[in-house]
Design a protein around this motif. Sequence first.
Motif, PDB file in Angstrom:
ATOM      1  N   SER A  52       9.260 -11.241   3.845  1.00  0.00           N
ATOM      2  CA  SER A  52       9.691  -9.898   4.233  1.00  0.00           C
ATOM      3  C   SER A  52       8.613  -8.855   3.987  1.00  0.00           C
ATOM      4  N   PHE A  53       7.606  -9.172   3.158  1.00  0.00           N
ATOM      5  CA  PHE A  53       6.521  -8.231   2.885  1.00  0.00           C
ATOM      6  C   PHE A  53       5.253  -8.553   3.679  1.00  0.00           C
ATOM      7  N   THR A  54       5.380  -9.446   4.654  1.00  0.00           N
ATOM      8  CA  THR A  54       4.218  -9.851   5.447  1.00  0.00           C
ATOM      9  C   THR A  54       4.521  -9.691   6.937  1.00  0.00           C
ATOM     10  N   ASP A  55       3.487  -9.861   7.752  1.00  0.00           N
ATOM     11  CA  ASP A  55       3.658  -9.854   9.205  1.00  0.00           C
ATOM     12  C   ASP A  55       3.705 -11.286   9.742  1.00  0.00           C
ATOM     13  N   TYR A  56       4.320 -12.159   8.976  1.00  0.00           N
ATOM     14  CA  TYR A  56       4.341 -13.583   9.294  1.00  0.00           C
ATOM     15  C   TYR A  56       5.025 -13.822  10.642  1.00  0.00           C
ATOM     16  N   GLN A  57       4.340 -14.505  11.540  1.00  0.00           N
ATOM     17  CA  GLN A  57       4.861 -14.826  12.858  1.00  0.00           C
ATOM     18  C   GLN A  57       4.624 -16.308  13.142  1.00  0.00           C
ATOM     19  N   VAL A  58       5.163 -16.745  14.266  1.00  0.00           N
ATOM     20  CA  VAL A  58       5.044 -18.155  14.603  1.00  0.00           C
ATOM     21  C   VAL A  58       3.581 -18.540  14.865  1.00  0.00           C
ATOM     22  N   ARG A  59       2.759 -17.578  15.298  1.00  0.00           N
ATOM     23  CA  ARG A  59       1.357 -17.891  15.552  1.00  0.00           C
ATOM     24  C   ARG A  59       0.623 -18.270  14.270  1.00  0.00           C
ATOM     25  N   HIS A  60       1.021 -17.679  13.145  1.00  0.00           N
ATOM     26  CA  HIS A  60       0.403 -18.053  11.875  1.00  0.00           C
ATOM     27  C   HIS A  60       0.718 -19.502  11.538  1.00  0.00           C
ATOM     28  N   LYS A  61       1.942 -19.912  11.855  1.00  0.00           N
ATOM     29  CA  LYS A  61       2.340 -21.286  11.562  1.00  0.00           C
ATOM     30  C   LYS A  61       1.587 -22.269  12.458  1.00  0.00           C
ATOM     31  N   ILE A  62       1.417 -21.898  13.739  1.00  0.00           N
ATOM     32  CA  ILE A  62       0.729 -22.778  14.677  1.00  0.00           C
ATOM     33  C   ILE A  62      -0.763 -22.861  14.348  1.00  0.00           C
ATOM     34  N   GLN A  63      -1.375 -21.710  14.070  1.00  0.00           N
ATOM     35  CA  GLN A  63      -2.812 -21.670  13.810  1.00  0.00           C
ATOM     36  C   GLN A  63      -3.179 -22.060  12.385  1.00  0.00           C
ATOM     37  N   GLY A  64      -2.174 -22.107  11.505  1.00  0.00           N
ATOM     38  CA  GLY A  64      -2.443 -22.453  10.120  1.00  0.00           C
ATOM     39  C   GLY A  64      -3.125 -21.346   9.346  1.00  0.00           C
ATOM     40  N   THR A  65      -2.941 -20.083   9.764  1.00  0.00           N
ATOM     41  CA  THR A  65      -3.548 -18.939   9.094  1.00  0.00           C
ATOM     42  C   THR A  65      -2.537 -18.240   8.206  1.00  0.00           C
ATOM     43  N   LEU A  66      -3.033 -17.485   7.259  1.00  0.00           N
ATOM     44  CA  LEU A  66      -2.168 -16.752   6.346  1.00  0.00           C
ATOM     45  C   LEU A  66      -1.834 -15.382   6.928  1.00  0.00           C
ATOM     46  N   PRO A  67      -0.611 -14.925   6.750  1.00  0.00           N
ATOM     47  CA  PRO A  67      -0.246 -13.590   7.245  1.00  0.00           C
ATOM     48  C   PRO A  67      -0.801 -12.504   6.337  1.00  0.00           C
ATOM     49  N   ASP A  68      -0.820 -11.294   6.841  1.00  0.00           N
ATOM     50  CA  ASP A  68      -1.265 -10.137   6.063  1.00  0.00           C
ATOM     51  C   ASP A  68      -0.058  -9.471   5.400  1.00  0.00           C
ATOM     52  N   PHE A  69      -0.304  -8.947   4.197  1.00  0.00           N
ATOM     53  CA  PHE A  69       0.747  -8.212   3.511  1.00  0.00           C
ATOM     54  C   PHE A  69       0.867  -6.820   4.122  1.00  0.00           C
ATOM     55  N   VAL A  70       2.094  -6.489   4.507  1.00  0.00           N
ATOM     56  CA  VAL A  70       2.360  -5.148   5.037  1.00  0.00           C
ATOM     57  C   VAL A  70       3.283  -4.381   4.101  1.00  0.00           C
ATOM     58  N   TRP A  71       3.637  -4.986   2.982  1.00  0.00           N
ATOM     59  CA  TRP A  71       4.480  -4.400   1.965  1.00  0.00           C
ATOM     60  C   TRP A  71       5.817  -3.951   2.547  1.00  0.00           C
ATOM     61  N   PHE A  72       6.147  -2.665   2.517  1.00  0.00           N
ATOM     62  CA  PHE A  72       7.485  -2.219   2.921  1.00  0.00           C
ATOM     63  C   PHE A  72       7.544  -1.775   4.384  1.00  0.00           C
ATOM     64  N   GLU A  73       6.551  -2.128   5.152  1.00  0.00           N
ATOM     65  CA  GLU A  73       6.537  -1.700   6.554  1.00  0.00           C
ATOM     66  C   GLU A  73       7.695  -2.310   7.336  1.00  0.00           C
ATOM     67  N   ASN A  74       7.986  -3.578   7.095  1.00  0.00           N
ATOM     68  CA  ASN A  74       9.108  -4.211   7.792  1.00  0.00           C
ATOM     69  C   ASN A  74      10.431  -3.537   7.450  1.00  0.00           C
ATOM     70  N   TYR A  75      10.608  -3.211   6.178  1.00  0.00           N
ATOM     71  CA  TYR A  75      11.846  -2.563   5.763  1.00  0.00           C
ATOM     72  C   TYR A  75      11.983  -1.177   6.382  1.00  0.00           C
ATOM     73  N   LEU A  76      10.899  -0.429   6.418  1.00  0.00           N
ATOM     74  CA  LEU A  76      10.940   0.908   7.013  1.00  0.00           C
ATOM     75  C   LEU A  76      11.245   0.829   8.504  1.00  0.00           C
ATOM     76  N   ASP A  77      10.648  -0.149   9.185  1.00  0.00           N
ATOM     77  CA  ASP A  77      10.916  -0.307  10.619  1.00  0.00           C
ATOM     78  C   ASP A  77      12.378  -0.629  10.871  1.00  0.00           C
ATOM     79  N   VAL A  78      12.964  -1.459  10.007  1.00  0.00           N
ATOM     80  CA  VAL A  78      14.362  -1.839  10.199  1.00  0.00           C
ATOM     81  C   VAL A  78      15.287  -0.666   9.899  1.00  0.00           C
ATOM     82  N   ILE A  79      15.063   0.011   8.780  1.00  0.00           N
ATOM     83  CA  ILE A  79      15.945   1.104   8.365  1.00  0.00           C
ATOM     84  C   ILE A  79      15.902   2.262   9.354  1.00  0.00           C
TER      85      ILE A  79
END
Length: 314
Positions: A52-79
């Motif tokens: 929930s604190f990252t920009d983790y997407q399916v492309r990270h899983k396919i490419q085997g890369t680590l997501p970036d930390f976005v901290w509370f950005e996802n929560y702010l976007d949802v709220i």
Amino acid sequence: MTTISAARPSWEERERRRRRRDAISSWTLLTPSILLIGLMSGYPLVTMIWQSFTDYQVRHKIQGTLPDFVWFENYLDVITDDQFVAVLLRTLGLMVVTTAGIMIGGVLVALLMTKLRTGMRLLVSVGLLLAWAIPPLTASIIWGFIFDTQYGVVNWALNEITQSNAFHNHPWLLSPLSFLMIITLIVVWGGIPFVAFTSYAALGQIPRETIEAAEIDGAGGWRRWWGVIFPAVRPVLGGLLILQIIWNMKLFTQVYALQSRGGIASETNVLPVYLFRQGIGEFGATSAIGMLFVLIMLAISWYNIRMLLKEDES
């Protein structure tokens, strides 16, 4: 004599040893269950919190890369999303209406069962069991056919009653209000049996002499309920209320099944369905929605549990 009494453990020492042995035995028995629950629930929870604190997407899983930390950005976007606020209010409103309907209907049915003869009580019990035994998906499909636009029994019955074609091909599921009314009907219909059976069992534990004494004193039905019956079954009803709030906040099958029969998803989503329908592969955003949902559930459950504990202490 002094030496013998000094060698023998005192009562307090024996009691401390007994409690220590009981504690060790208890934790030994509980440890496998705690480890299993921690493995099955703890790992997914920790993973969801991290995502929930990252920009983790399916492309990270396919490419085997680590997501970036976005901290509370996802929560702010949802709220700050108007759609999420509307879905949350719709979920809470539906939970309140269905919970009230289930609790009131279940208690009334339980009180009715205490007044029925054995044969009628058995017949009512069988009917409740049949309603309870039908899976939510099956019940949703059946009710969907009942309110079907072209072949629904409801449209046919209303046309027969009004002697007109006013309800010919009436689209019940296309209107958000009637859609939510049907959902409420399905959930209440399926939830009443559990509350009815549990409340009936609780009512059976009240001494008959207590109710008869209230009747002799001239207490009417309403006064007997508030003065004698309700205080006796309040702990049971409190537990049922907590369960119904949790279950009705997690409605998914009924809503999703009816949406597939013609409901407008964007206007009838509740939180679990909204979470499911969010961008496939957007693990970070969906994890944030899931965490907010968990926090809301914990807040509601914690408040109700605190109220029950206060009642027990008083």
